[in-house]
Each structure stands twice: as C-alpha cells, then as structure tokens.
Design a protein around this motif. Sequence first.
Motif, PDB file in Angstrom:
ATOM      1  N   VAL A 101      35.205  53.384  30.435  1.00 13.16           N
ATOM      2  CA  VAL A 101      36.131  53.822  31.474  1.00 13.16           C
ATOM      3  C   VAL A 101      36.241  52.767  32.578  1.00 13.16           C
ATOM      4  O   VAL A 101      37.331  52.446  33.047  1.00 13.16           O
ATOM      5  CB  VAL A 101      35.666  55.173  32.063  1.00 13.16           C
ATOM      6  N   ALA A 102      35.099  52.187  32.961  1.00 13.84           N
ATOM      7  CA  ALA A 102      35.118  51.175  34.019  1.00 13.84           C
ATOM      8  C   ALA A 102      35.967  49.980  33.605  1.00 13.84           C
ATOM      9  O   ALA A 102      36.733  49.442  34.406  1.00 13.84           O
ATOM     10  CB  ALA A 102      33.694  50.729  34.338  1.00 13.84           C
ATOM     11  N   ILE A 104      38.421  50.011  31.526  1.00 11.85           N
ATOM     12  CA  ILE A 104      39.832  50.396  31.521  1.00 11.85           C
ATOM     13  C   ILE A 104      40.409  50.200  32.926  1.00 11.85           C
ATOM     14  O   ILE A 104      41.497  49.646  33.100  1.00 11.85           O
ATOM     15  CB  ILE A 104      40.013  51.859  31.043  1.00 11.85           C
ATOM     16  N   ALA A 105      39.638  50.619  33.931  1.00 16.49           N
ATOM     17  CA  ALA A 105      40.083  50.433  35.313  1.00 16.49           C
ATOM     18  C   ALA A 105      40.195  48.944  35.646  1.00 16.49           C
ATOM     19  O   ALA A 105      41.156  48.495  36.272  1.00 16.49           O
ATOM     20  CB  ALA A 105      39.119  51.123  36.272  1.00 16.49           C
TER      21      ALA A 105
END
Lengths: 295, 585
Positions: A101-102, A104-105
């Motif tokens: 997720v990190a 992706i950001a």
Amino acid sequence: MLTVQLLVNALALGAAYALVALGFVLVLNAAGAVNFAHGDMVMLGGVAGVTLAAMLAGAGLRLPGIVLLPLVVLISGLVGLGVAALGFWPLRDRPPAAMFVATIALAAVFEQSATAFFGPEPRTAPAVWDGAPIAIGGITLGRQPLALIVVAGVAIAGVYALLEKTQIGRRFRAVAQDRDMARALGVRAVHLVVGAFVLAGGLAGLAGALLGHQFFVNAGQGPAYMLKAYIAAAVGGWGSVPGALLGALLIALFETLVSAALSAVWAQALLYFALLAILLWRPQGLFGEAIGRRA
Amino acid sequence: MSAVPAPFAVFMRGPAPLLIAALAAVAWIAVVGDSYALRLATLAATQALLVLGYQLVFGHAGALSLAQGALFGLGAYVAALLSLHAPWGVSLTLPAAALSAMLVAALVGAIVLRLETHYFALATLAVAQLIHLAAVNWEMLTGGANGLPGVPALSLAGMTITRGGPMLLLAWSLFAIAAWIVARVMAGLTGLALDLAREHPPAAQSVGIDVAGLRFTAFVAGAGLAGLAGGLHAHVVGVVSPDVTDMPVMVGCLIATVIGGRRAVIGAALGAILLTHAPEWFRFLENRHLIAFGALALAMVIVAPDGLADLLATVRRRLWPLPERTSGAVLAPPAGVARRSVALRVEHVGKAFGGVRALDDVTMVLAPGEAVGVIGPNGSGKTTLLNVITGILPAEQGEVRLGTESLRRRPAFTIARLGVARTFQHAELSAATSVLDAVATAAFARSPRPPRDVAGAEARHWLLRVGVADSAALRCGALPAGRRRLVEVARAFMARPRILVLDEPGAGLSRAERIELARRLRILRGSGTTVLVVDHDIDFLAACVDRLICLERGRIIADGPIETVRRDPHVRQAYFGRDDAAAEP
C-alpha cells in the motif's frame, strides 16, 4: 527476413523487460513484498535520461546516449534508496500488505511529480547508439535494439555474477530465503534489503532510459512496466530470478508476435487472459516449483 | 478533566457530535454552496460508497483487491448504457449497476479468491485492466475513448432526481443506509469472525467459520457497493468515459481507505471527502496538490495505519473516556445443548512431506467420552496427526471417522461444525481482539447465531471454567503465551465440541498452573466430551487423560494405560533416550 527483425525487436524489448523484472524480483525476495512503485522507477529513469540530455545539450555538449547511462543509473539508484527509505524502512516489521500500500502511494507521488515538473506529454530519450540501421545480408537491424540487447545483457550478467560469485551475493540469497534466519546468523539483513532497492532502482532506471528512445517517456507509463515485471515474476515462479528473466522474455515475445499478427490491444488483452489462466492452473509459475507461502 | 461537567462528557461520547458535524456540513452547503460545491459534495458520497465497499474487501476480509476501481467503472457504464438505450431503465439503473458488478465479482472471486495476497492482487489487477481495455476499445458498446455523453438524471418511480440538492441528498442517504447496515453487521459476531478469518484463517476454520465463503461474500458485497457508486457517478456527472475504469480510480479508492481508516464506516466518509475535496483545499499548490495527497497517504500508512477514524476515536476516548463497562454477565450454556459424545477413529492414516513420512499407518480409536494423551519426540508427527484429524491437512492414505461419518475430503470448517474443536501449538488469536470477544467468536458458526452479548456471556462462563476470566477485558496480544493457550481452550469449549483436540495446552505455563489446568480439564470433560491431548509433560497428561499413545517417526509405538506406556522400553528409548527401567526415580 521480416521474422528475424521481429525476433531481434522482441529480444530487445525482452532484454529491457528483463532488467525491470530483475530488480522487481530482487526486491520481492529481499523485502518479501511487492514494490508497486517499481514501474515508476523505470519511468523516472526515462525522465532522467531525457532531462540530462536536454541539460547537456543546453550547455552545448552533445554526448552520445551511452555516456549518459551511468549517470542515469546513479540517479535511479538514489530513487531506489528513496523508495527503500519511505516504502520499506518504516514498515519493515509490518505485514507485506503495508509495503504494498505504501508503494502504491509512493507511485502516485512519483507519477504526479513527473506530470507536474516534467510535463504530461511524451518525450524521446536519447539513442544509445545513433545512426542508420545496419544491413547484414538482406536484414536491416536498428542500432538501438542491438545496443539495448548488449547493454541489458551486460547489466544482467553483472548482477548475476554479483549474486552468484561474491560474498554479498551469498548473504543476499540467504536473506531472500529466510530473513529471520539470516539475521540470527549475523547477516545485516536490513542493509542488504536496502541494497536490493538501490540495485533495483538502478536497473529500472537503466531500462527506462533504454526503452525511452523507441517507446517515449511519459509520466503515466509506470504502472504498465510494473505490471510487466509483476507478471514476469508470477509466470516465472514467484521469487525465482532466472524464472523472472525468462518470463520477461516470454512476455516481450508474446507482445511482439501477437501485436504483429493481430493488434497491440489484443496483445495486451490476451496477455492478461494468459496470466489469469496460468495463475489458475499453474500457480507455481511455468518454471520450477513453488517457493512456498511468501505472501 | 474533572472540571468538565458529566452531562457534557456523556453528550460528547455519544453519536451527537457526528450528527451535528453532518448537519453543519449540509447547512453550509445549502447556504453557501454553488452548483460546483453541490456536485463535489455529491461525488464525495459516491466515493464514500466505493470506499465503504473496499473496506469490506480490504479492511474486513483482508483481500488486497485491485479491481474495485474497475468495478466502479463497470457500474458507471451499465447505468449509462441502460439509461441511454432502455427507456424503462432510468429507475432501474442503480440496482442494475450494483448487480452487474456483483456478478463479475462473483465470477472473478470464485476463481481467484483462493490465491494468496500477491497473486490475488495481480489477478484482480489483470481483471481491472481487461475491463479498462474493453471500455477503451469496444467502441460499438462504450463509445471508445469519447465515452457516453448525455446520461440523463436519475429517476426513481417516475420522479426525476435533478442534479444538485436532490441528488446530493439521495447519494448521502444511500451512503448512510449502507454504512448503517455495514456497521450493524460488523458490530455483531460477523465482525469478530472476519477479524479471525483475516488474521488467523486456520483458527477461524477450527471453530467452524467458512473462511472462503466469508471472503467471497465480502468481496461480492464490496463489489455491489462499487457498482452502486459507479451508477450514481454516471448520473451525477452525465458523461461516462474510460477514465472511470482506469488505475487512478483504484489508487484514489485505496488511498482514501488508508487515510480514512480500513474498517470504521466513518472512515469511508472522511477518506472520500478528503479525496474529492483535496484538489480544492490544496488549490494553492496548483497542479501539485495530488503530490501532497499521495504524500499524505504515505505518511498515514507509516504513522497512523488505522487511519483518521481511529485517530478521532482515540482522541474522543482520551478526552471523554467511556465508563467502565460493568456488564459481567455470565451465562452457562443451556443444559440441553450438550452434544452426544462420539467415538473418533483414525484408520491406517499416512501422510508424507516430500520424502519424510510424517504419519505412517496410524490407527487409533477414541471411545466416546474417553480422554487420550499423545506423546512423542519432536518431529514424531503429533501435530501432523492433529492437523489431519481436524482437516487442515489431507490424509494421503487411510481415513478419519467421527462416529460413523467419514471426514475424508471435508474442509476443516465443516469438520469443526461436526463437533471437532482444537487449540494450536502457537496460539492463533487476533492480537487486537479482547479475550472475551476471541472466545465469543466461536459462536459465529452456530445456527441460529446468537447475538453478540449472549455469546459474550457464555464466553465469560468458559473463561471462568478454564481459569482466565480475570483477563476477559484484555487484548489477546497483551497476554503471555501460556495464558493465550488457555484462551484457546475456552474458545474450543465455546464451540461446544464432541471431540476436543488440544495441541500442547500446558506449554508456557508454570508447573502449578499445569496441574491446575489438568484438574480443570478433568472437570470440564465430565460432560462427556472426547478429548485428545498432545503434550510433552507426562505428569500433566497423567493428571487429565485415561490412556497414552506414543508416536515415533510417524508410527504408533505404544498405546495403553498411562503406567504401561510410561514403562514401555520402546517409549523410554524413543522419548527419554534410555531404556533402563531401573533409572526411574
């Protein structure tokens, strides 16, 4: 004759994809998680190539593309270090989904930064080897694809030697197999993981600069490259380095041939269908055994 | 803090502040809102629905799907096509949008949900790319890159819902209804079951939770909300282009979920409002506002992984602490529910890992109500035996029978529902769940499913009987390993087992605690439960079982009364590494 040209082009594309996939799978093994920003590191390599060439041209220096490559690799390695510092380091003790997720950001940040500072329109990176196509027998071959194959081949061989022949490589493979065990044996695992990010960044940037001449550089192209590497890793057997390289070559071959026979859109669509079919019937990948439950 | 009058604290603890904030927002929009502000606020509601759906998939079920954005786009296209081509369709577009997304999700989910995290993410990404490719290239249907312009306003039962105020109200009402339903469901045992299924799938199956079914339901329900959101989006914007199926929608949804919070419904609204309004608020950054937003998401992942909703809840708890919950209700299970005890037969079971025969022609019978201990050196196949019995691993040869019923090829959760409960060598409890809730979770698979407070009262009963009731309010992660195992024993009893399978329940306990546990187990099995215990401590086993079985290299080398097995020369050789009976003290 046309088939030979086609195959050389496929091989060139495959060599660039292999660079991308190699870095992807090194980080995957080291950190145990997918780096979703990997494609954007490729894009940033292309951006670095274009920008460097423009800056040098502005200063009156017209250097051949090959001279720029080490600089691009250096800058991209720093980008990899940045990804490690933000996307991996603070999350190293959390489940793999956190890094996913990190990154992706982080990918969104990279893409938006490139759009804001580099502009959204596609640009061409400098050629590595400029000049008219070479004719051998009845076959005409572009210089850039040939140069791409050579440069990528040398880079991959270099990484392979690093992994197989050196003490660092042995330590790295130990970390990839079992991070906790390697740590217990005194390997400074986290340093090696960060090193993998730096190496992956360099390889990705190199691929971006190499691909940027034929296929342009634009801010939004990151996810497509990430997806190619991701598919190569899955098809080649999760975590297997030779598998990922072979997977990258296969994808390039598939894309080139299906594009020539049908269309680029069908090449993309059929690639995704093929991927789903492989995940369904052979989740351990086309080559070799499953590495086990990594995810 | 003592200066704050109590009624004020009560007020601030309740739902009132939220309602006031919502009303203030509505009033602000009604008074100063121009049509652009109205549209933005409506789009925020559609995003909130999308994020709410993603909370089900990612937050609750733990499935890192990357298809949620494309399913949103699918809903938008379905709504647009229906309202453009089917004149009767304008009032049915929203259900159709939701249903079509659910249908695609059901198809995809049936195939790819069993894949592990990274493969699942990749497979859903591929599906999303296929949907996007179809949107761009299937020009006859989708209008290609130009999209479908002129989508009419929504109409419900012949009444047109105009864009602006009415649409805003409808969109946020739909979100409020959906959020209320989700919050209600998650406040019950379903929420607890999802927590356990997400974090410890084998443990969830061991208390009869159909993990795959639960994941599938969450995935399809989340897709339904995505489709609904997409349908609304089409009517709000009036144009549908391939952008609605593209990666940025998915990335935005994921980032909003991370910023708002993965599980609290209020987080869906917060994340969505931020996502849609950030470009406005960060306008001074010009075209760099998206960089700021991405950086904010990254910071949230690192610093506050549970999102804004959790931060808000923490602040509220700090400022106006909740009064200690005094309900310590204890409820013994009704006497009639004790299930008839049953025999367990293991017949010629074999299992190999690679070249290692973990179990080799193992045959044993547990009479109804009997308690049997299994000993054996490390690696002798004890845990493998338990895993085969409980269905976590399939037997390669032979079979296991419960009474007359064969357990062959049954999934672990159905074996649990037949009455086989177990504990694990490394206690499998969700760290953030309270001890009481962890035990109550086992009531999820009962039919009819009891309300959570009834399950909680019964859970307290079992905690008392096992001797860990004083920890009921603690988080499982805060317990030492030995006590965690005891919580698992209570959870296993909560499942009302006919066969209880315990994997080293005494490990990590002091000697005194082990003796106490053995005493309690003896009393507990008085109700007729058949018990199978694996442990290393023969004294512990002697205090709670009737018979011992010794495994060595996957084979049974002794089976009989405790003292006989203890004196058996083979056992002594295998287990104590000596065979001189004289050496015994």
